[in-house]
Design a protein around this motif. Structure first.
Motif, PDB file in Angstrom:
ATOM      1  N   GLU A 274       0.828  -1.211   0.000  1.00 47.89           N
ATOM      2  CA  GLU A 274       0.000   0.000   0.000  1.00 47.89           C
ATOM      3  C   GLU A 274       0.857   1.254   0.000  1.00 47.89           C
ATOM      4  O   GLU A 274       0.535   2.245  -0.669  1.00 47.89           O
ATOM      5  N   ILE A 275       1.944   1.217   0.760  1.00 52.93           N
ATOM      6  CA  ILE A 275       2.842   2.376   0.813  1.00 52.93           C
ATOM      7  C   ILE A 275       3.482   2.601  -0.551  1.00 52.93           C
ATOM      8  O   ILE A 275       3.518   3.727  -1.067  1.00 52.93           O
ATOM      9  N   SER A 276       3.960   1.509  -1.149  1.00 45.91           N
ATOM     10  CA  SER A 276       4.617   1.609  -2.460  1.00 45.91           C
ATOM     11  C   SER A 276       3.662   2.094  -3.541  1.00 45.91           C
ATOM     12  O   SER A 276       4.089   2.758  -4.498  1.00 45.91           O
ATOM     13  N   ALA A 277       2.373   1.784  -3.384  1.00 41.05           N
ATOM     14  CA  ALA A 277       1.378   2.174  -4.389  1.00 41.05           C
ATOM     15  C   ALA A 277       0.840   3.577  -4.165  1.00 41.05           C
ATOM     16  O   ALA A 277       0.144   4.110  -5.042  1.00 41.05           O
ATOM     17  N   SER A 278       1.144   4.189  -3.026  1.00 38.07           N
ATOM     18  CA  SER A 278       0.648   5.543  -2.776  1.00 38.07           C
ATOM     19  C   SER A 278       1.429   6.543  -3.631  1.00 38.07           C
ATOM     20  O   SER A 278       2.543   6.285  -4.080  1.00 38.07           O
ATOM     21  N   ALA A 279       0.826   7.696  -3.856  1.00 32.23           N
ATOM     22  CA  ALA A 279       1.379   8.685  -4.785  1.00 32.23           C
ATOM     23  C   ALA A 279       2.747   9.183  -4.338  1.00 32.23           C
ATOM     24  O   ALA A 279       3.006   9.360  -3.143  1.00 32.23           O
ATOM     25  N   ILE A 280       3.629   9.408  -5.317  1.00 32.36           N
ATOM     26  CA  ILE A 280       4.918  10.038  -5.020  1.00 32.36           C
ATOM     27  C   ILE A 280       4.668  11.517  -4.733  1.00 32.36           C
ATOM     28  O   ILE A 280       4.064  12.217  -5.529  1.00 32.36           O
TER      29      ILE A 280
ATOM     30  N   SER B 196       7.408  13.575  -3.060  1.00 35.54           N
ATOM     31  CA  SER B 196       8.730  14.097  -3.387  1.00 35.54           C
ATOM     32  C   SER B 196       9.673  12.908  -3.353  1.00 35.54           C
ATOM     33  O   SER B 196       9.976  12.376  -2.297  1.00 35.54           O
ATOM     34  N   ASP B 197      10.068  12.487  -4.530  1.00 39.01           N
ATOM     35  CA  ASP B 197      10.846  11.262  -4.678  1.00 39.01           C
ATOM     36  C   ASP B 197      12.079  11.278  -3.763  1.00 39.01           C
ATOM     37  O   ASP B 197      12.795  12.281  -3.732  1.00 39.01           O
TER      38      ASP B 197
ATOM     39  N   LEU C 279       3.216   9.270  -0.436  1.00 40.02           N
ATOM     40  CA  LEU C 279       2.253   9.937   0.445  1.00 40.02           C
ATOM     41  C   LEU C 279       2.235   9.293   1.818  1.00 40.02           C
ATOM     42  O   LEU C 279       2.183   9.987   2.848  1.00 40.02           O
ATOM     43  N   LEU C 280       2.281   7.962   1.885  1.00 41.13           N
ATOM     44  CA  LEU C 280       2.210   7.271   3.172  1.00 41.13           C
ATOM     45  C   LEU C 280       3.536   7.269   3.919  1.00 41.13           C
ATOM     46  O   LEU C 280       3.614   6.760   5.042  1.00 41.13           O
ATOM     47  N   ASP C 281       4.595   7.842   3.320  1.00 36.49           N
ATOM     48  CA  ASP C 281       5.863   8.034   4.032  1.00 36.49           C
ATOM     49  C   ASP C 281       5.884   9.321   4.829  1.00 36.49           C
ATOM     50  O   ASP C 281       6.786   9.537   5.643  1.00 36.49           O
ATOM     51  N   ILE C 282       4.935  10.213   4.563  1.00 37.48           N
ATOM     52  CA  ILE C 282       4.974  11.573   5.088  1.00 37.48           C
ATOM     53  C   ILE C 282       3.799  11.793   6.033  1.00 37.48           C
ATOM     54  O   ILE C 282       2.680  11.362   5.763  1.00 37.48           O
ATOM     55  N   CYS C 283       4.054  12.472   7.145  1.00 36.30           N
ATOM     56  CA  CYS C 283       2.966  12.710   8.095  1.00 36.30           C
ATOM     57  C   CYS C 283       1.996  13.763   7.558  1.00 36.30           C
ATOM     58  O   CYS C 283       2.367  14.633   6.767  1.00 36.30           O
ATOM     59  N   ALA C 284       0.760  13.669   8.001  1.00 30.99           N
ATOM     60  CA  ALA C 284      -0.282  14.622   7.615  1.00 30.99           C
ATOM     61  C   ALA C 284      -0.215  15.865   8.496  1.00 30.99           C
ATOM     62  O   ALA C 284       0.573  15.950   9.441  1.00 30.99           O
ATOM     63  N   THR C 285      -1.046  16.848   8.206  1.00 30.34           N
ATOM     64  CA  THR C 285      -1.288  17.963   9.128  1.00 30.34           C
ATOM     65  C   THR C 285      -2.630  17.694   9.803  1.00 30.34           C
ATOM     66  O   THR C 285      -3.582  17.258   9.153  1.00 30.34           O
ATOM     67  N   SER C 286      -2.683  17.943  11.108  1.00 29.14           N
ATOM     68  CA  SER C 286      -3.859  17.532  11.884  1.00 29.14           C
ATOM     69  C   SER C 286      -4.300  18.598  12.866  1.00 29.14           C
ATOM     70  O   SER C 286      -3.537  19.499  13.220  1.00 29.14           O
TER      71      SER C 286
ATOM     72  N   GLU D 269       9.966   8.369  21.910  1.00 30.54           N
ATOM     73  CA  GLU D 269       8.999   9.008  21.025  1.00 30.54           C
ATOM     74  C   GLU D 269       9.781  10.016  20.189  1.00 30.54           C
ATOM     75  O   GLU D 269      10.323  10.988  20.717  1.00 30.54           O
ATOM     76  N   VAL D 270       9.884   9.749  18.880  1.00 30.24           N
ATOM     77  CA  VAL D 270      10.681  10.610  18.020  1.00 30.24           C
ATOM     78  C   VAL D 270       9.802  11.261  16.956  1.00 30.24           C
ATOM     79  O   VAL D 270       8.726  10.774  16.634  1.00 30.24           O
ATOM     80  N   TYR D 271      10.344  12.316  16.408  1.00 35.78           N
ATOM     81  CA  TYR D 271       9.609  13.225  15.533  1.00 35.78           C
ATOM     82  C   TYR D 271       9.691  12.725  14.091  1.00 35.78           C
ATOM     83  O   TYR D 271      10.549  13.141  13.314  1.00 35.78           O
ATOM     84  N   ASP D 272       8.785  11.808  13.739  1.00 35.31           N
ATOM     85  CA  ASP D 272       8.831  11.141  12.436  1.00 35.31           C
ATOM     86  C   ASP D 272       8.048  11.907  11.374  1.00 35.31           C
ATOM     87  O   ASP D 272       7.026  11.453  10.872  1.00 35.31           O
ATOM     88  N   LEU D 273       8.568  13.074  11.006  1.00 33.20           N
ATOM     89  CA  LEU D 273       7.951  13.824   9.914  1.00 33.20           C
ATOM     90  C   LEU D 273       7.864  12.971   8.658  1.00 33.20           C
ATOM     91  O   LEU D 273       6.932  13.091   7.875  1.00 33.20           O
ATOM     92  N   SER D 274       8.862  12.126   8.478  1.00 31.34           N
ATOM     93  CA  SER D 274       8.831  11.137   7.405  1.00 31.34           C
ATOM     94  C   SER D 274       9.374   9.829   7.947  1.00 31.34           C
ATOM     95  O   SER D 274      10.032   9.803   8.998  1.00 31.34           O
ATOM     96  N   THR D 275       9.116   8.760   7.233  1.00 33.45           N
ATOM     97  CA  THR D 275       9.629   7.454   7.636  1.00 33.45           C
ATOM     98  C   THR D 275      11.156   7.458   7.662  1.00 33.45           C
ATOM     99  O   THR D 275      11.775   6.883   8.571  1.00 33.45           O
ATOM    100  N   ALA D 276      11.772   8.116   6.679  1.00 35.22           N
ATOM    101  CA  ALA D 276      13.230   8.159   6.618  1.00 35.22           C
ATOM    102  C   ALA D 276      13.813   8.912   7.800  1.00 35.22           C
ATOM    103  O   ALA D 276      14.867   8.542   8.343  1.00 35.22           O
ATOM    104  N   LEU D 277      13.142   9.979   8.235  1.00 33.77           N
ATOM    105  CA  LEU D 277      13.661  10.776   9.334  1.00 33.77           C
ATOM    106  C   LEU D 277      13.668   9.983  10.634  1.00 33.77           C
ATOM    107  O   LEU D 277      14.540  10.185  11.487  1.00 33.77           O
ATOM    108  N   GLU D 278      12.709   9.077  10.822  1.00 36.41           N
ATOM    109  CA  GLU D 278      12.739   8.255  12.035  1.00 36.41           C
ATOM    110  C   GLU D 278      14.046   7.474  12.116  1.00 36.41           C
ATOM    111  O   GLU D 278      14.634   7.341  13.192  1.00 36.41           O
ATOM    112  N   LEU D 279      14.529   6.968  10.989  1.00 36.09           N
ATOM    113  CA  LEU D 279      15.784   6.220  10.988  1.00 36.09           C
ATOM    114  C   LEU D 279      16.953   7.108  11.411  1.00 36.09           C
ATOM    115  O   LEU D 279      17.838   6.674  12.160  1.00 36.09           O
TER     116      LEU D 279
END
Length: 400
Positions: free
Chosen positions: A195-201, A203-204, A208-215, A298-308
């Motif tokens: 599902e993540i791989s199929a979500s829209a790019i 910013s390559d 979309l599912l790699d990036i947090c929403a605004t809430s 608890e870390v600030y995962d703005l994106s999946t990559a940033l958590e790493l």
């Protein structure tokens, strides 16, 4: 009033308004969270001597003076107030203000509140045509919206450490599982790598599912002196044992849009620590603890990559080893050091002034053993970290 040999303060109450897109006034969310925190502490708002508000800059004048806004909403009681804005570390700055008042002996009970109502889509500069504003410039001259610099960090991680798209997706899969049983999370649904791989790019290489929403959302904590907690029959409360809001040191070596043009790494030797690792190190030093003492983070995962990146910055592993740590299962519930058992921003999204406070709510519930459905076994110490732009960042260590 306070123990002069100890800089710990007690967390007697924690409360939140669930994250979502509710479309109501941010004050409503903060009021719900504040009342929940006060009820959790067994206190009335008239017992509070100091109200620290974390500011929102997207909700007009009341957002800029949030301490007064929340004090009025609760009912004027004569409490002292402050209002803080520090980008994504706003909640931590508000906690720092309250902590300083308590440790100085100027009050015994403080309430910290943050809440936000966010527009649809990704955040954009505020204030109209402000051509001397670096935030405006990066958007208009570079087209560098927030997801673009998330993607730059991701590309850097791929180039330096061999991270893959599947590694990024695995972070989202983990956090979506963690958030399933969190009643305050906005997204409570497991997602798959497919599902993540199929979500829209967006910013390559980020989807979309790699990036947090605004809430929209709100969070609040009630803080007291240790003496106050003991006098009220709470001998072993959750406590804040360290709080760091250190600024970067010269030279900066990691591109940190929008001030990348002032990076001096090409001219001088790099510092021994990155900005984010310096924030965490200062907190460890104050608490007298190290990464090996943590039960959770608890870390600030703005994106999946940033958590790493955060795994390395807070010392959970060596530089370049985050992917291996993730793949080992160490950072999932049941692992050696669960990261984002709340579900993180992956499940919540950004409600900027509330998020550092919400992290302390999660640490509090975990350390009390009351994080039903996502409880970390035998939790004794946790860290919460954030980074904002322009040198803002925070690390808070809570212990039991």
């Amino acid at each position: 009033m306070t123990d002069t040999n100890n800089r710990d303060i007690a967390v007697l109450g924690a409360g939140m308004h669930p994250w979502g897109k509710w479309g109501r006034n941010f004050v409503e969310y903060g009021l719900v969270a504040a009342r929940a925190a006060l009820a959790d502490a067994g206190l009335n708002h008239r017992d509070v001597g100091y109200i620290a508000g974390a500011d929102t800059i997207r909700n007009g004048y009341p957002g800029f003076v949030s301490g007064a806004t929340f004090a009025q909403a609760l009912g004027w009681s004569g409490a002292q107030i402050s209002s803080s804005y520090a980008a994504c570390a706003s909640g931590a700055q508000a906690i720092a203000n309250a902590r300083a008042q308590i440790l100085a002996g100027l009050c015994e009970v403080a309430l910290v509140v943050g809440a936000d109502t966010t527009p649809k889509g990704f955040f954009q500069p505020v204030g109209g045509e402000r051509r001397d504003d670096p935030d405006w410039l990066r958007f208009h001259l570079l087209g560098a919206t927030n997801p673009i610099y998330f993607a730059l960090y991701a590309r850097r991680r791929m180039a330096l450490h061999g991270a893959t798209l599947d590694d990024f997706a695995a972070v989202k899969v983990k956090n979506s599982r963690h958030g399933l049983n969190n009643p305050n999370a906005r997204y409570r649904k497991e997602v798959s790598v497919e599902e993540i791989s199929a979500s829209a790019i967006v910013s390559d290489p980020l989807r979309l599912l790699d990036i947090c929403a605004t809430s929209d959302g709100g969070a609040a904590v009630v803080l007291t002196s240790m003496d106050y907690a003991r006098r009220h029959g709470i001998a072993d409360p959750v406590r804040i044992s360290a709080l760091s809001t250190v600024t970067p040191t010269f030279p900066k070596t990691v591109l940190d849009l929008p001030d990348f043009s002032t990076d001096s790494a090409v001219a001088v030797e790099p510092p021994s620590r990155t900005f984010r690792s310096a924030i965490a190190h200062a907190a460890y030093e104050e608490a007298g603890l190290g990464p090996e003492d943590l039960s959770l983070a608890e870390v600030y995962d703005l994106s999946t990559a940033l958590e790493l990146d955060w795994y390395e910055d807070i010392g959970l592993c060596e530089t370049g080893a985050a992917e291996s740590l993730l793949r080992s299962g160490a950072t999932t519930l049941g692992g050696r050091i669960p990261v984002n058992p709340s579900g993180g921003l992956a499940c919540f999204g950004e409600a900027i002034p509330a998020q550092a406070i919400s992290q302390i709510c999660e640490l509090t519930w975990q350390l009390r053993g009351r994080a039903e459905g996502r409880q970390v076994d035998n939790a004794r110490a946790g860290i919460a970290v954030n980074q904002g732009l322009f040198g803002h960042g925070s690390a808070i260590i809570a212990t039991r």
